[in-house]
Design an enzyme around this catalytic site. Structure first.
Site, PDB file in Angstrom:
ATOM      1  N   ASP A 136      50.165  40.420  36.561  1.00  0.00           N
ATOM      2  CA  ASP A 136      51.361  41.280  35.753  1.00  0.00           C
ATOM      3  C   ASP A 136      50.967  42.736  36.221  1.00  0.00           C
ATOM      4  O   ASP A 136      50.328  43.366  36.034  1.00  0.00           O
ATOM      5  CB  ASP A 136      50.831  41.211  34.156  1.00  0.00           C
ATOM      6  CG  ASP A 136      51.472  39.979  33.898  1.00  0.00           C
ATOM      7  OD1 ASP A 136      51.272  38.737  34.479  1.00  0.00           O
ATOM      8  OD2 ASP A 136      51.798  39.578  32.511  1.00  0.00           O
ATOM      9  N   LYS A 208      59.341  41.204  33.985  1.00  0.00           N
ATOM     10  CA  LYS A 208      58.843  41.333  32.724  1.00  0.00           C
ATOM     11  C   LYS A 208      59.104  42.557  32.189  1.00  0.00           C
ATOM     12  O   LYS A 208      59.118  43.536  32.729  1.00  0.00           O
ATOM     13  CB  LYS A 208      57.333  41.130  32.551  1.00  0.00           C
ATOM     14  CG  LYS A 208      56.481  41.543  31.588  1.00  0.00           C
ATOM     15  CD  LYS A 208      54.916  41.095  31.600  1.00  0.00           C
ATOM     16  CE  LYS A 208      53.977  41.664  30.607  1.00  0.00           C
ATOM     17  NZ  LYS A 208      52.615  41.616  30.760  1.00  0.00           N
ATOM     18  N   LYS A 244      59.764  37.374  31.315  1.00  0.00           N
ATOM     19  CA  LYS A 244      58.893  37.541  30.252  1.00  0.00           C
ATOM     20  C   LYS A 244      59.239  38.767  29.671  1.00  0.00           C
ATOM     21  O   LYS A 244      58.877  39.844  29.846  1.00  0.00           O
ATOM     22  CB  LYS A 244      57.394  37.551  31.043  1.00  0.00           C
ATOM     23  CG  LYS A 244      56.396  37.860  30.052  1.00  0.00           C
ATOM     24  CD  LYS A 244      54.987  37.865  30.336  1.00  0.00           C
ATOM     25  CE  LYS A 244      53.682  38.172  29.549  1.00  0.00           C
ATOM     26  NZ  LYS A 244      52.667  38.295  30.044  1.00  0.00           N
TER      27      LYS A 244
END
Lengths: 308, 290
Positions: A136, A208, A244
């Site tokens: 991430d 995300k 996400k």
């Protein structure tokens, strides 16, 4: 350079709010709660994280409700991934071995991204070497807001290269690009950042919303803007990008709202942990409470599901 | 002056320091003896109960953590506010008929006095219920009472105000939060009390007041695992069985006051033993220096 459409904030928020009005009951609710559970990236990103805490979180990831078979008469799904800081990756990788649960590591100078590029790349490389199979990354919001879009794109491309080359047998690991929408000021910026990220990542990678360190974190509105960027990429080039939302999603009801939004924006194909995740820590307990309530008719106490 | 239509009030629930409508959108008519509608109240659903329990669970640790002296002061402040609303509360008690104005005023006064009594107990009951135990060995050994948590309080139909106050005062006194189901025959005094509490110093969520039907809600008071105990009065034998059966599942404490309970009996109703059912005893061993 991608040309991004402008976003009408009022209508985007209106549309996003409309997904909270869907009536999701009985069987659909049961299925939704279990699907949401299987999509959670169970997350701990605190300075006080210890190996013990991470191991406890991993146990919860494997078996969210240890007495599920006794109480519910079924085995609940495990969560999608455990998301930790790079230093905790070896602990999580060991605790999750053989479970099919992904080890996600925040990297590239999380949460600010304000580090030299070589340090940030090394951060990601090390996390992958230690056993992370999802990275991430954070984008450099300073560069983005000062209009250096190419620099942002190149950074994302560099991290994507590291991810493509890494992992067991060099098969590559998944990348999630954190836009930190709370710092991007406008929906136009969120859309542009989404388009830049999508252009530089591979099929099956994610965009995300947030680190969870900035408020506001995930909202229905920004998630919709990002889902529409994903939809346009899918319709344009056929690239399948995951989504996400992270931070601020704490209740089962909220998670069902997000699932309705995904279904109506991208379709059933995206209703899978492969393409949609919730970055959350307390959401799991609320999902379990609702699942237990649906099954037994009794409300559970908050302390019924062990802390992790 | 032309004939003016009376404005009958529509009371809402009191949850977490706010006045939400019931999520179910249902209401109940409250009528006087002649059958005329005097007000509408909410018919709370189990989801309202759930929301009230959430609010209570959130507020309870702060209330329990406030020092005993402060809790006493806040209960005293509640009594002061009740005194200030004396006329409105007496009117609410008498609204449904069957009770004289004088008796209604007497009930408000008794309710105020009851709060004052438990305001006094707040920093004194631990000395009565707790103790220093003799043990063999060089230890100090103390037993101290601590609040149970969230307590469900199911009020009798009559007396509509004194019943409610007599049940919640001992529960709140020790640091519990309360989720209250008001009198069914006359919920108006409970609604007015909610409005009093909102402007007193009681933190939001410490007292939550629902109006609705025991038939619908009693079983959820019993089965909700976050509710640590249930205190009820004036309930039917069926509801009592329901409460006890539901509570057997999760081991929560159920105390049901019988129909013979005299809420006007100060000595009995203001005894510290009214506090005792909803505290947990913690025993501490501490080494005594040689």
């Amino acid at each position: 350079m991608v040309q991004s459409p402008t976003i009408n904030r009022v209508m985007a928020d209106e549309r996003a709010a409309s997904f909270t009005k869907r009536s999701i009951k009985t069987k659909a609710k049961d299925a939704g709660l279990r699907l949401a559970l299987s999509m959670v990236d169970l997350t701990t990103l605190e300075g006080k994280d210890s190996p013990e805490k991470v191991r406890s979180l991993c146990a919860k990831a494997r078996r969210p409700m240890p007495d599920d078979e006794r109480v519910l008469g079924e085995r609940l799904p495990h969560v999608a991934a455990v998301c930790v800081y790079p230093a905790m990756v070896p602990v999580a990788a060991e605790a999750l071995e053989g479970s099919g649960i992904h080890v996600a590591s925040v990297a590239t100078g999380f949460p600010s991204g304000q580090y030299p590029l070589d340090v940030r790349l090394r951060d990601a490389e090390r996390a992958i070497a230690d056993g992370a199979d999802e990275i991430d990354m954070v984008i450099n919001r300073g560069a983005f807001l000062s209009g250096r879009y190419d620099a942002v794109g190149e950074e994302i491309a560099s991290v994507a290269d590291v991810c493509a080359a890494g992992g067991p047998g060099g098969r590559g690991v998944h990348l999630k690009v954190i836009l930190e929408t709370g710092e991007l000021e406008t929906y136009d910026n969120v859309r542009r950042a989404s388009d830049i990220a999508i252009e530089h990542i591979r099929d099956g990678d994610f965009i995300k919303t947030s680190t969870g360190k900035v408020s506001p974190a995930a909202t229905m509105g920004v998630t919709l803007v990002m889902l529409e960027a994903i939809r346009d990429a899918w319709l344009g080039s056929g690239k399948r990008i995951g989504m996400k939302p992270a931070g601020g999603i704490r209740t089962a009801k909220q998670s069902l709202h997000y699932l309705a939004m995904v279904k109506e924006t991208l379709g059933d194909a995206w209703l899978t942990p492969e393409l949609f995740r919730f970055g959350a820590s307390s959401l799991v307990d609320d999902l379990l409470r609702q699942i237990v309530k649906r099954k037994t008719g009794r409300y559970a106490a908050r302390y019924d599901f062990g802390v992790a | 002056m032309t004939n003016r239509l009376p404005i009958t009030k529509t009371y809402k629930l009191f949850i977490g320091g706010k006045f939400p409508r019931t999520e179910s959108g249902r209401s109940v008519k409250v009528c006087d003896a002649s059958g005329a509608v005097v007000a509408h109240t909410c018919r709370a659903s189990r989801k309202d109960l759930r929301n009230a329990v959430e609010a209570a669970a959130k507020a309870q640790p702060g209330w329990a953590g406030a020092n005993a002296y402060l809790r006493g002061q806040i209960l005293y402040r509640m009594a002061e506010m009740l005194e200030g609303k004396r006329a409105e509360l007496a009117g609410a008690i008498a609204a449904v008929g069957g009770i004289s104005d004088e008796a209604a005023r007497g009930e408000v006064d008794a309710s105020t006095d009851r709060l004052i009594a438990f305001a006094g107990w707040a920093d004194k009951y631990p000395q009565v219920l707790g103790c220093h135990n003799p043990v063999t060995g060089p230890y100090y050994n103390f037993s101290v009472p601590e609040p149970t948590g969230v307590i469900g309080v199911i009020c009798p139909d009559e007396p509509s105000l004194l019943g409610l106050v007599s049940l919640i005062a001992p529960v709140l006194c020790s640091g519990n939060a309360a989720v209250v189901l008001a009198s069914e025959s006359n919920p108006i005094p409970a609604c007015v009390l909610g409005e009093v509490l909102a402007t007193s110093d009681v933190p939001g969520g410490v007292v939550n007041i629902l109006t609705g039907l025991r038939d619908e809600l009693a079983e959820h008071f019993a089965s909700h695992r976050e509710i640590g105990g249930v205190l009820a009065a004036g309930v039917s034998a069926d509801h009592r069985r329901l409460l006890e059966a539901g509570a057997a599942e999760n081991m929560k404490r159920v105390r049901v006051l019988g129909d013979a309970t005299d809420f006007g009996d100060d000595a009995a109703m203001e005894s510290p033993w009214q506090i005792e059912p909803f505290v947990e005893t913690k025993t501490i061993w501490h080494p005594a220096s040689a």
